[in-house]
Design an enzyme around this catalytic site. Structure first.
Site, short mmCIF file in Angstrom:
data_model
loop_
_atom_site.label_atom_id
_atom_site.label_comp_id
_atom_site.label_asym_id
_atom_site.label_seq_id
_atom_site.Cartn_x
_atom_site.Cartn_y
_atom_site.Cartn_z
N HIS A 16 0.95 -1.14 0.02
CA HIS A 16 -0.05 0.01 0.05
C HIS A 16 0.88 1.28 -0.04
CE1 HIS A 16 -3.67 2.11 2.11
NE2 HIS A 16 -3.18 2.85 1.24
N HIS A 18 1.57 4.91 -2.69
CA HIS A 18 0.94 5.70 -3.78
C HIS A 18 2.35 6.36 -4.35
CE1 HIS A 18 -3.32 5.49 -2.68
NE2 HIS A 18 -2.68 5.34 -1.45
N HIS A 196 -9.56 1.42 -0.93
CA HIS A 196 -9.52 2.04 0.19
C HIS A 196 -10.73 2.08 1.16
CE1 HIS A 196 -5.58 3.47 -1.30
NE2 HIS A 196 -5.36 4.06 -0.50
N GLU A 199 -11.00 4.38 6.38
CA GLU A 199 -9.72 4.86 6.73
C GLU A 199 -10.39 6.40 7.73
OE1 GLU A 199 -7.57 7.18 3.46
OE2 GLU A 199 -6.08 7.62 4.75
N ASP A 277 2.03 3.73 2.65
CA ASP A 277 0.92 4.91 2.03
C ASP A 277 1.58 5.96 1.33
OD1 ASP A 277 -1.48 5.47 1.33
OD2 ASP A 277 -2.21 6.41 3.45
N ASP A 278 1.95 6.97 1.71
CA ASP A 278 2.40 8.17 1.05
C ASP A 278 3.84 8.51 1.54
OD1 ASP A 278 0.58 9.02 -1.05
OD2 ASP A 278 -0.81 8.83 0.96
N1 HPA Z 1 -6.19 7.57 1.32
C1 HPA Z 1 -7.17 7.99 0.02
N2 HPA Z 1 -6.43 8.39 -1.01
C2 HPA Z 1 -5.17 8.39 -1.21
C3 HPA Z 1 -4.41 8.35 0.24
C4 HPA Z 1 -4.80 7.92 1.41
O1 HPA Z 1 -4.40 7.72 2.36
N3 HPA Z 1 -3.06 8.63 -0.24
C5 HPA Z 1 -3.10 8.84 -1.63
N4 HPA Z 1 -4.33 8.74 -1.97
ZN ZN Z 2 -3.41 4.79 0.40
#
Ligand code: HPA
Ligand code: ZN
Length: 344
Positions: A16, A18, A196, A199, A277-278
């Site tokens: 996971h 991006h 997703h 969250e 994630d990022d």
């Molecule tokens: N959530 C949803 N979309 C996203 C995320 C995230 O954490 N990071 C990049 N796009």
């Molecule tokens: Zn994500």
């Protein structure tokens, strides 16, 4: 051995992340200069100071704006190659990358430039570092299902090079049901599907992702803890959750890492995995996430090894490679002394 050393030597998959969320400030400023794109920040310090978020939308506003520095195929190559080099340094043997082409094609970037840059870097990383990787294309959930279906059609030339499809972006108000037909089409074409969910959205979004979209994995999934019967279903079916603790902290999904449900869900028998994630925006790569969990949730070596084993169980990878990777985890447990009783 410190937790950092144990985690550094633990073979793992990352499932996971991006690509657009892995542009480090120095590359961001280089790309802005290279492409003549005006940005609000002059230095890496200014950029890092801007990485403070109140919630997911607050982050997404900066994230989409940051995508403007990605213009040429080479730019997509560079950011992907840098992430895979960094992942290799964290002992990631296999990575599955998220890409959101709509964030680029709607700015007038040709789809071929995006795809060729990313896929070329993935091939280079395999040749140079033996890291395997796969690509999962995300539809942006604030856009319409028709736009997602149009993207699916446009990607036809690259079907043979894709693992699957997923759903990212603004969750609340954009429920899984909005994309039921898109997911049906993706599955019909033989792709893996992920979404997703949970969250910022409720447990019902996690349930609908599983039961309506029939996802192979849930990305995040935190909110499932509010529905005990859903937790039991996820455990019973071993539907993996790709969790991202430092992301959850930065986007204020949790007040502190010690409040993260990861350990509770792991103990409940779910196939929980740890991911970044990022990573450039959330201040940590995958190993930083493992270490943060170890410290805040009191994970022992066996818990950390279980998370790594889960990452390979959950990966969309060939069976022989999975078996080999899991054997390497057991080998590390023995060599590191974590399983003292089994040392020769
Ligand atoms: N959530 C949803 N979309 C996203 C995320 C995230 O954490 N990071 C990049 N796009
Ligand atoms: Zn994500």
């Amino acid at each position: 051995m410190t937790p950092e050393q144990f985690v550094a030597g633990l073979p793992k998959a990352e499932l996971h992340m991006h690509i657009e969320g892995s542009i480090e400030p120095d590359l961001f400023l280089r790309l802005a200069r290279r492409n003549g794109v005006a940005v609000r920040w002059q230095t890496e310090e200014e950029l890092r100071a801007a990485y403070r978020f109140t919630d997911l939308q607050d982050f997404l506003d900066l994230y989409y704006d940051g995508c403007r520095v990605l213009v040429k195929s080479q730019d997509f190559h560079d950011v992907t190659r840098e992430y895979l080099r960094r992942a290799h340094a964290d002992y990631v043997l296999h990575a599955e990358l998220f890409l959101g082409p709509q964030g680029h094609t709607t700015r007038g970037i040709p789809l071929a430039a995006v795809m060729e840059g990313v896929l070329g870097a993935m091939a280079d990383a395999h040749a140079e570092d033996a890291v395997t990787s796969g690509l999962i294309v995300l539809a942006q959930r604030h856009r319409s299902e028709e736009e997602a279906l149009a993207m699916l059609d446009a990607l036809q030339p690259w079907y043979g090079q894709l693992l699957g499809f997923g759903l990212g972006g603004a969750e609340v108000g954009n429920p899984p049901a909005k994309f039921a037909e898109f997911f049906r089409r993706c599955r019909e074409l033989g792709f893996k599907v992920v979404a997703h969910a949970g969250e910022e959205g409720p447990a019902a979004y996690v349930r609908d992702s599983v039961e309506l979209l029939e996802v192979d994995r849930v990305d995040h999934g935190n909110a499932c803890v509010d529905d005990p019967s859903l937790v039991a279903e996820l455990a019973g079916r071993r539907i993996p959750l790709t969790m991202c603790p430092l992301s959850n902290l930065k986007l204020q999904v949790i007040p502190a890492v010690d409040a993260h449900p990861l350990k509770r869900l792991l103990d409940a028998g779910l196939c929980v995995t740890v991911n970044s994630d990022d990573p450039s925006y959330f201040g940590g790569y995958v190993n930083d996430n493992y270490v943060a969990c170890q410290q805040a949730l009191g994970l022992d070596h066996e818990d950390l090894a279980r998370l790594a084993r889960n990452s390979f169980e959950a990966a969309f990878m060939p069976e022989a490679q999975r078996v080999d990777a899991i054997a390497r985890i057991d080998d590390w447990l023995t060599r590191s002394g974590a399983r003292a009783g089994e040392r020769e």
